[in-house]
Design a protein around this motif. Structure first.
Motif, short mmCIF file in Angstrom:
data_model
loop_
_atom_site.label_atom_id
_atom_site.label_comp_id
_atom_site.label_asym_id
_atom_site.label_seq_id
_atom_site.Cartn_x
_atom_site.Cartn_y
_atom_site.Cartn_z
N VAL A 74 0.84 -1.20 0.00
CA VAL A 74 0.00 0.00 0.00
C VAL A 74 0.88 1.26 0.00
O VAL A 74 0.63 2.19 -0.74
CB VAL A 74 -0.96 0.00 1.21
N ARG A 75 1.92 1.24 0.84
CA ARG A 75 2.85 2.39 0.84
C ARG A 75 4.24 1.91 0.43
O ARG A 75 4.83 1.05 1.06
CB ARG A 75 2.93 3.07 2.20
N MET A 76 4.72 2.50 -0.66
CA MET A 76 6.06 2.20 -1.17
C MET A 76 6.89 3.46 -1.08
O MET A 76 6.43 4.54 -1.41
CB MET A 76 5.99 1.75 -2.63
N PHE A 96 4.69 6.46 -2.62
CA PHE A 96 3.43 6.15 -3.29
C PHE A 96 2.52 5.47 -2.29
O PHE A 96 2.94 4.55 -1.59
CB PHE A 96 3.66 5.22 -4.48
N GLU A 97 1.28 5.93 -2.23
CA GLU A 97 0.28 5.29 -1.38
C GLU A 97 -0.90 4.89 -2.26
O GLU A 97 -1.43 5.72 -2.99
CB GLU A 97 -0.15 6.22 -0.26
N ASN A 98 -1.24 3.62 -2.19
CA ASN A 98 -2.31 3.07 -3.03
C ASN A 98 -2.04 3.34 -4.51
O ASN A 98 -2.96 3.60 -5.27
CB ASN A 98 -3.68 3.60 -2.61
N ASP A 139 6.45 3.71 11.82
CA ASP A 139 6.00 4.23 10.53
C ASP A 139 6.91 3.71 9.41
O ASP A 139 7.67 4.45 8.82
CB ASP A 139 6.03 5.77 10.56
N LEU A 140 6.82 2.40 9.17
CA LEU A 140 7.62 1.80 8.11
C LEU A 140 6.75 1.52 6.89
O LEU A 140 5.57 1.21 7.03
CB LEU A 140 8.26 0.49 8.59
N PRO A 141 7.32 1.64 5.69
CA PRO A 141 6.55 1.37 4.47
C PRO A 141 6.33 -0.13 4.29
O PRO A 141 6.95 -0.95 4.97
CB PRO A 141 7.45 1.94 3.37
N ASP A 142 5.49 -0.47 3.34
CA ASP A 142 5.25 -1.88 3.01
C ASP A 142 6.31 -2.42 2.06
O ASP A 142 6.51 -3.63 1.97
CB ASP A 142 3.87 -2.04 2.35
N LEU A 143 6.98 -1.51 1.33
CA LEU A 143 8.01 -1.91 0.37
C LEU A 143 8.98 -0.76 0.18
O LEU A 143 8.56 0.40 0.09
CB LEU A 143 7.37 -2.27 -0.98
N ILE A 144 10.27 -1.08 0.11
CA ILE A 144 11.30 -0.10 -0.21
C ILE A 144 11.87 -0.46 -1.58
O ILE A 144 12.22 -1.61 -1.82
CB ILE A 144 12.43 -0.09 0.84
N VAL A 145 11.94 0.53 -2.46
CA VAL A 145 12.53 0.36 -3.79
C VAL A 145 13.76 1.25 -3.85
O VAL A 145 13.65 2.46 -3.61
CB VAL A 145 11.53 0.76 -4.90
N VAL A 146 14.93 0.66 -4.15
CA VAL A 146 16.14 1.46 -4.29
C VAL A 146 16.54 1.49 -5.77
O VAL A 146 16.47 0.48 -6.46
CB VAL A 146 17.31 0.96 -3.41
N GLY A 164 18.29 -5.25 12.80
CA GLY A 164 17.55 -6.40 13.31
C GLY A 164 16.09 -6.43 12.88
O GLY A 164 15.24 -6.98 13.57
N LEU A 165 15.82 -5.86 11.70
CA LEU A 165 14.44 -5.82 11.19
C LEU A 165 14.18 -6.98 10.24
O LEU A 165 15.05 -7.35 9.46
CB LEU A 165 14.19 -4.49 10.45
N ASP A 166 12.97 -7.50 10.28
CA ASP A 166 12.55 -8.52 9.31
C ASP A 166 12.01 -7.89 8.05
O ASP A 166 11.95 -8.51 7.00
CB ASP A 166 11.46 -9.42 9.93
N GLY A 167 11.56 -6.70 8.13
CA GLY A 167 10.98 -5.99 6.98
C GLY A 167 11.27 -4.53 7.12
O GLY A 167 11.95 -4.13 8.07
N PRO A 168 10.84 -3.75 6.23
CA PRO A 168 10.06 -4.06 5.03
C PRO A 168 10.91 -4.72 3.95
O PRO A 168 12.14 -4.59 3.95
CB PRO A 168 9.56 -2.68 4.60
N PRO A 169 10.23 -5.40 3.00
CA PRO A 169 10.96 -5.97 1.86
C PRO A 169 11.64 -4.85 1.06
O PRO A 169 11.14 -3.73 1.01
CB PRO A 169 9.85 -6.62 1.02
N ILE A 170 12.77 -5.19 0.44
CA ILE A 170 13.53 -4.21 -0.35
C ILE A 170 13.79 -4.80 -1.72
O ILE A 170 14.20 -5.96 -1.83
CB ILE A 170 14.87 -3.87 0.35
N VAL A 171 13.55 -4.01 -2.77
CA VAL A 171 13.85 -4.42 -4.14
C VAL A 171 14.68 -3.32 -4.79
O VAL A 171 14.65 -2.17 -4.37
CB VAL A 171 12.60 -4.72 -4.97
N ALA A 172 15.43 -3.71 -5.83
CA ALA A 172 16.22 -2.74 -6.59
C ALA A 172 15.98 -2.97 -8.06
O ALA A 172 15.64 -4.06 -8.49
CB ALA A 172 17.70 -2.88 -6.26
#
Length: 172
Positions: A74-76, A96-98, A139-146, A164-172
């Protein structure tokens, strides 16, 4: 549509305006055509916005499926590093939200700890600052794009692991 409490509405609007207001319900002629056109335009706008929301939702669901994300993104937040001929490095964040840009959440980070044009170290600094604040404020996003390749992705994932975080997922 004839309003059942037209007089009450006229009275209230007149008070707000500071002058007389009349509420009319045209039945024929040019004014009736204008009201009908306004109703059609409103319906068309509503349908278009509703269709756009459904399209964005489908795109987000496809993105979730394609990337194997644990939840809908939802939030990237998207990050990039830039500099002027190796100096004055900055990190940029767009959000980006929604599926639509949220310019109120755009950020620019002046790189403080990296000399020269080291994209990997600069990305590390920006994400360390952002994720630290995100953890503090929940206040972490649902996805990080680098923006970048394996080096930038490695720097970003390294920050997440270091914290020590499990998320958010990160893509490049």
């Amino acid at each position: 549509v004839e309003l059942p409490s037209r007089e009450t509405l006229e009275e209230w609007l007149s008070e707000r305006r500071g002058g007389r207001v009349r509420v009319l319900t045209p039945q024929r002629g040019e004014k009736a055509r204008l009201v009908a056109m306004a109703a059609r335009n409103a319906e068309s706008g509503f349908r278009a916005e509703h269709a756009n929301q459904e399209d964005r939702r489908r795109v987000l669901e496809t993105l979730q499926s394609t990337l194997g994300l644990p939840r809908l993104p939802v939030r990237m937040e998207c990050y990039d590093i830039s500099n002027t001929q190796g100096t004055e490095s900055v990190g940029s964040q767009v959000t980006f939200e929604n599926g639509t840009p949220n310019k109120a959440r755009y950020r620019r980070y002046k790189i403080r700890t990296v000399a020269g044009s080291d994209d990997f170290a600069s990305m590390r600094e920006v994400l360390l600052r952002r994720l630290t604040r995100g953890v503090e404020e929940d206040d972490l996003p649902d996805l990080i794009v680098v923006d970048g390749g394996l080096g930038q992705l490695g720097a970003a994932c390294g920050v997440r692991e270091e914290m020590g975080l499990d998320g958010p997922p990160i893509v490049a």
